[in-house]
Design an enzyme around this catalytic site. Structure first.
Site, PDB file in Angstrom:
ATOM      1  N   SER A  11       7.630  65.093  62.058  1.00  0.00           N
ATOM      2  CA  SER A  11       7.757  66.551  61.915  1.00  0.00           C
ATOM      3  C   SER A  11       8.888  66.924  60.963  1.00  0.00           C
ATOM      4  CB  SER A  11       7.943  67.221  63.284  1.00  0.00           C
ATOM      5  OG  SER A  11       8.984  66.612  64.010  1.00  0.00           O
ATOM      6  N   HIS A  26       3.429  61.017  67.997  1.00  0.00           N
ATOM      7  CA  HIS A  26       4.676  61.792  67.862  1.00  0.00           C
ATOM      8  C   HIS A  26       4.750  62.776  69.042  1.00  0.00           C
ATOM      9  CE1 HIS A  26       8.130  63.533  66.047  1.00  0.00           C
ATOM     10  NE2 HIS A  26       7.560  64.361  65.183  1.00  0.00           N
ATOM     11  N   HIS A  67       9.572  53.119  70.189  1.00  0.00           N
ATOM     12  CA  HIS A  67      10.101  54.061  69.189  1.00  0.00           C
ATOM     13  C   HIS A  67      10.249  53.341  67.858  1.00  0.00           C
ATOM     14  CE1 HIS A  67      12.664  57.129  67.324  1.00  0.00           C
ATOM     15  NE2 HIS A  67      12.130  57.944  68.217  1.00  0.00           N
ATOM     16  N   ARG A  79      17.755  61.053  75.427  1.00  0.00           N
ATOM     17  CA  ARG A  79      17.036  62.278  75.815  1.00  0.00           C
ATOM     18  C   ARG A  79      16.238  62.018  77.096  1.00  0.00           C
ATOM     19  NH1 ARG A  79      13.752  63.244  70.355  1.00  0.00           N
ATOM     20  NH2 ARG A  79      13.288  61.066  70.879  1.00  0.00           N
ATOM     21  N   ASP A 135       9.553  61.568  75.574  1.00  0.00           N
ATOM     22  CA  ASP A 135       8.299  62.112  76.102  1.00  0.00           C
ATOM     23  C   ASP A 135       7.900  61.502  77.440  1.00  0.00           C
ATOM     24  OD1 ASP A 135       7.865  63.813  73.870  1.00  0.00           O
ATOM     25  OD2 ASP A 135       7.326  62.042  72.703  1.00  0.00           O
ATOM     26  N   ARG A 194      11.918  71.997  68.112  1.00  0.00           N
ATOM     27  CA  ARG A 194      12.039  71.244  66.854  1.00  0.00           C
ATOM     28  C   ARG A 194      12.343  72.163  65.651  1.00  0.00           C
ATOM     29  NH1 ARG A 194      11.457  65.831  65.553  1.00  0.00           N
ATOM     30  NH2 ARG A 194      12.574  65.742  67.517  1.00  0.00           N
ATOM     31  N   ARG A 228       9.392  63.136  45.571  1.00  0.00           N
ATOM     32  CA  ARG A 228       8.276  62.493  44.889  1.00  0.00           C
ATOM     33  C   ARG A 228       8.527  60.991  44.819  1.00  0.00           C
ATOM     34  NH1 ARG A 228       4.259  59.837  43.045  1.00  0.00           N
ATOM     35  NH2 ARG A 228       2.786  60.946  41.717  1.00  0.00           N
TER      36      ARG A 228
HETATM   37  N1  AMX Z   1       2.574  50.527  74.217  1.00  0.00           N
HETATM   38  C1  AMX Z   1       1.816  49.545  73.681  1.00  0.00           C
HETATM   39  N2  AMX Z   1       1.989  49.028  72.463  1.00  0.00           N
HETATM   40  C2  AMX Z   1       3.009  49.524  71.741  1.00  0.00           C
HETATM   41  C3  AMX Z   1       3.867  50.507  72.231  1.00  0.00           C
HETATM   42  C4  AMX Z   1       3.610  51.029  73.505  1.00  0.00           C
HETATM   43  N3  AMX Z   1       4.329  52.013  74.034  1.00  0.00           N
HETATM   44  N4  AMX Z   1       4.784  50.780  71.287  1.00  0.00           N
HETATM   45  C5  AMX Z   1       4.513  49.988  70.235  1.00  0.00           C
HETATM   46  N5  AMX Z   1       3.431  49.235  70.508  1.00  0.00           N
HETATM   47  C6  AMX Z   1       2.742  48.332  69.614  1.00  0.00           C
HETATM   48  C7  AMX Z   1       2.288  49.084  68.369  1.00  0.00           C
HETATM   49  O1  AMX Z   1       1.082  49.814  68.614  1.00  0.00           O
HETATM   50  C8  AMX Z   1       2.146  47.971  67.372  1.00  0.00           C
HETATM   51  O2  AMX Z   1       0.927  47.332  67.625  1.00  0.00           O
HETATM   52  P1  AMX Z   1       0.000  46.758  66.422  1.00  0.00           P
HETATM   53  O3  AMX Z   1       0.820  45.697  65.777  1.00  0.00           O
HETATM   54  O4  AMX Z   1      -1.219  46.283  67.123  1.00  0.00           O
HETATM   55  O5  AMX Z   1      -0.265  47.919  65.516  1.00  0.00           O
HETATM   56  C9  AMX Z   1       3.284  47.028  67.765  1.00  0.00           C
HETATM   57  O6  AMX Z   1       3.620  47.355  69.127  1.00  0.00           O
HETATM   58  C10 AMX Z   1       4.519  47.200  66.910  1.00  0.00           C
HETATM   59  O7  AMX Z   1       4.919  48.553  66.946  1.00  0.00           O
HETATM   60  P2  AMX Z   1       6.470  48.952  66.798  1.00  0.00           P
HETATM   61  O8  AMX Z   1       6.935  48.472  65.482  1.00  0.00           O
HETATM   62  O9  AMX Z   1       7.222  48.549  67.996  1.00  0.00           O
HETATM   63  O10 AMX Z   1       6.390  50.537  66.863  1.00  0.00           O
HETATM   64  P3  AMX Z   1       6.113  51.562  65.669  1.00  0.00           P
HETATM   65  O11 AMX Z   1       7.395  51.848  64.986  1.00  0.00           O
HETATM   66  O12 AMX Z   1       4.982  51.098  64.822  1.00  0.00           O
HETATM   67  O13 AMX Z   1       5.595  52.829  66.472  1.00  0.00           O
HETATM   68  C11 AMX Z   1       5.590  54.414  68.228  1.00  0.00           C
HETATM   69  C12 AMX Z   1       6.455  53.625  67.227  1.00  0.00           C
HETATM   70  C13 AMX Z   1       6.465  55.437  68.920  1.00  0.00           C
HETATM   71  C14 AMX Z   1       4.481  55.139  67.471  1.00  0.00           C
HETATM   72  C15 AMX Z   1       5.003  53.416  69.265  1.00  0.00           C
HETATM   73  O14 AMX Z   1       6.045  52.815  69.978  1.00  0.00           O
HETATM   74  C16 AMX Z   1       4.022  54.071  70.216  1.00  0.00           C
HETATM   75  O15 AMX Z   1       2.834  54.180  69.883  1.00  0.00           O
HETATM   76  N6  AMX Z   1       4.506  54.534  71.427  1.00  0.00           N
HETATM   77  C17 AMX Z   1       3.655  55.258  72.331  1.00  0.00           C
HETATM   78  C18 AMX Z   1       3.482  56.698  71.866  1.00  0.00           C
HETATM   79  C19 AMX Z   1       4.754  57.490  72.024  1.00  0.00           C
HETATM   80  O16 AMX Z   1       5.403  57.454  73.046  1.00  0.00           O
HETATM   81  N7  AMX Z   1       5.107  58.261  70.994  1.00  0.00           N
HETATM   82  C20 AMX Z   1       6.259  59.176  71.043  1.00  0.00           C
HETATM   83  C21 AMX Z   1       7.434  58.667  70.256  1.00  0.00           C
HETATM   84  C22 AMX Z   1       8.590  59.669  70.298  1.00  0.00           C
HETATM   85  C23 AMX Z   1       8.240  60.922  69.551  1.00  0.00           C
HETATM   86  O17 AMX Z   1       8.043  60.902  68.351  1.00  0.00           O
HETATM   87  N8  AMX Z   1       8.130  62.036  70.226  1.00  0.00           N
END
Ligand code: AMX
Length: 470
Positions: free
Chosen positions: A273, A303, A350, A359, A405, A431, A451
């Site tokens: 965001s 997110h 994360h 948080r 979250d 936000r 860019r």
């Molecule tokens: N449950 C299961 N698998 C997870 C996971 C979780 N909570 N968090 C990460 N992983 C997996 C990823 O999907 C990825 O799998 P892949 O290799 O098969 O694609 C692998 O672990 C490596 O990911 P990462 O490097 O640890 O995380 P990232 O930086 O790519 O992604 C995030 C970060 C937040 C998107 C991810 O941890 C996630 O999907 N969490 C659950 C959703 C969530 O809570 N989002 C909110 C985040 C906070 C916010 O922005 N409000």
């Protein structure tokens, strides 16, 4: 010519005593309750500092970029300036150098309240200073006075079908508010670049002021038969007015909202965001367009929508596990089932953090104080106990700990706000304070169009001198 216009166009000198001299006017910037005056005093000083720094170090390298980062969502590439907050992987967020516990302790509170007021955090994000109670009151009043919505935005909201997600309604209404943009008007009128921040400031204050009325209209239309949001009380704070518009009177819920709207404001510049608003704003799109775009990013399940996903998932867990207290083993099995079906555990992991999100911790502390026996809170606590080990065992997530979250929904449902598809709207209201305080500074600093360079796989292979096997 307005006082602030004089400030923006004339040279300044710094007075070592207790203020700054602008066009013959002294601002004791730390004492004034007028945020625009305080910013007018700080901006030239900061810009002079940055100019000198850049002259000395423009050629200094701040990092290197690997192929993995190019394919891997640009993780950790240091490539943008964000003044309002910085995120440390282990410690969590610092707003202008202040941690969440610092803010809880030092930011002004409502009368009789224990949680910080988001108005105070906005002041801190904008100025870098902890505001006085009078400065915070000034912001509350400004926002109350700027809160009314133009009729076309109300009509737009009232015309949305109930199957349009609250976040889509929210983003659309913010974009429709763009009719009010002073920034866009000033640009059209050929305003000088040095005054952009003033128009950005006016739009940001207007937009933040109007967000609760938009958000409450969405809530009432969807879940309260379109009943009226009522009127704003100019003596009340932003969160209390928002709760009143939503239809919540419980003082504890209002306190929760003050905390909620404070901690969701800003998480440095790289998250979806914040980065979206930064990128769109760099094209000199106005704050309404820029923040509307940010909301579209916040609406993604990886997110901001994760707060909705968490409650959906918790509810499913309660249903599947029979709605009663469960053993750690039963919960472990349920979490593995989620993972094995190819889903993520929502609220965990994360892109930057490598420890429990502060948080999350402060919301947990709120729950321990106010709702220690709530069954859903107990489930959230039990999930906290078992999930990190499960994610470690799975071996994929780099961060097995909970983020913001994982905890917000359980607090909201306790006070009766059970409409989970609405939760991300609350995140969005908060936000705005981070995105828009930085927006003001981005225009004040004259940051240019963003860019970065993209490459095709073919181009990258050539760059790496790699020949694919036939
Ligand atoms: N449950 C299961 N698998 C997870 C996971 C979780 N909570 N968090 C990460 N992983 C997996 C990823 O999907 C990825 O799998 P892949 O290799 O098969 O694609 C692998 O672990 C490596 O990911 P990462 O490097 O640890 O995380 P990232 O930086 O790519 O992604 C995030 C970060 C937040 C998107 C991810 O941890 C996630 O999907 N969490 C659950 C959703 C969530 O809570 N989002 C909110 C985040 C906070 C916010 O922005 N409000």
């Amino acid at each position: 010519m307005s006082l602030l216009r004089q400030v923006a166009t004339k040279s300044y000198s710094f007075s070592a005593a207790n203020g700054r001299v602008f066009a013959g006017t002294r601002f004791a910037s730390s004492d004034s309750t007028n945020l625009k005056e305080v910013l007018a005093a700080k901006i030239p000083e900061h810009n002079a500092k940055v100019r000198a720094f850049r002259q000395a170090h423009n050629a200094t390298k701040v990092g290197e970029v690997t192929l993995d980062q190019v394919y891997g969502g640009m993780r950790s590439i240091k490539c943008m300036v964000w003044e309002t907050s910085v995120l440390d992987a282990d410690e969590g967020i610092r707003f202008r150098g202040y941690t969440i516990p610092d803010c809880q302790e030092q930011l002004p509170k409502a009368e009789g309240g224990a949680e910080p007021l988001p108005e105070g955090l906005f002041w801190l994000l904008c100025t870098g200073d902890i505001p006085s109670p009078e400065q915070v009151k000034w912001i509350s009043k400004e926002w109350a006075q700027r809160a009314s919505l133009p009729s076309h935005v109300v009509s737009l909201l009232n015309g949305f079908p109930s199957n349009l997600h609250p976040m889509s309604q929210f983003a659309a209404a913010v974009i429709a508010l763009q009719s009010e943009s002073k920034f866009a008007k000033a640009y059209e009128d050929k305003a000088h670049k040095s005054t952009y921040w003033e128009h950005a400031y006016e739009d940001s204050m207007d937009l933040i002021a109007k967000l609760p009325a938009i958000a409450a209209t969405i809530y009432r239309n969807l879940y309260r038969n379109g009943s009226s949001i009522g009127t704003i009380d100019e003596k009340s704070d932003w969160s209390a007015n928002f709760c009143k518009m939503l239809g919540y009177k419980d003082q504890k819920f209002i306190e929760l909202m003050r905390l909620y709207l404070t901690i969701h404001t800003d998480h440095e510049g790289g998250n979806v965001s914040a980065h979206t608003s930064h990128l769109v704003g760099s094209a000199l799109s106005d704050p309404y367009l820029s923040f509307g775009a940010a909301l579209c990013g916040l609406a993604g399940p990886l997110h901001g929508l994760a707060n909705q996903e968490v409650l959906v998932w918790l509810t499913k867990a309660q249903e599947e596990l029979g709605g009663k207290e469960v053993t750690d083993q039963q919960l472990t099995d349920f979490i593995w089932k989620t993972l094995k079906s190819g889903q993520v555990v929502p609220g965990y992991g994360h892109a930057v953090l490598r420890k429990t999100d502060p948080r999350y911790t402060c919301q947990r502390e709120f729950a321990l104080k106010h709702l220690p026996n709530d069954p859903l809170f107990k489930l959230v606590s039990q999930i906290y106990k078992v999930t990190p080990d499960i994610l470690r065992e799975q071996g994929k997530a780099k961060n097995p700990w909970p983020n913001v979250d994982a905890h917000s929904g359980v607090l909201l449902q306790y006070y009766g706000m059970k409409e989970m598809s609405y939760y991300t709207v609350l995140f969005g209201v908060s936000r705005a304070l981070g995105c828009l305080s930085q927006f003001i500074w981005s225009r004040a600093m004259g940051l240019p169009l963003e860019r970065p360079k993209s490459l095709s796989t073919e181009g990258l292979m050539k760059l790496c001198k790699y020949t694919p096997e036939q």
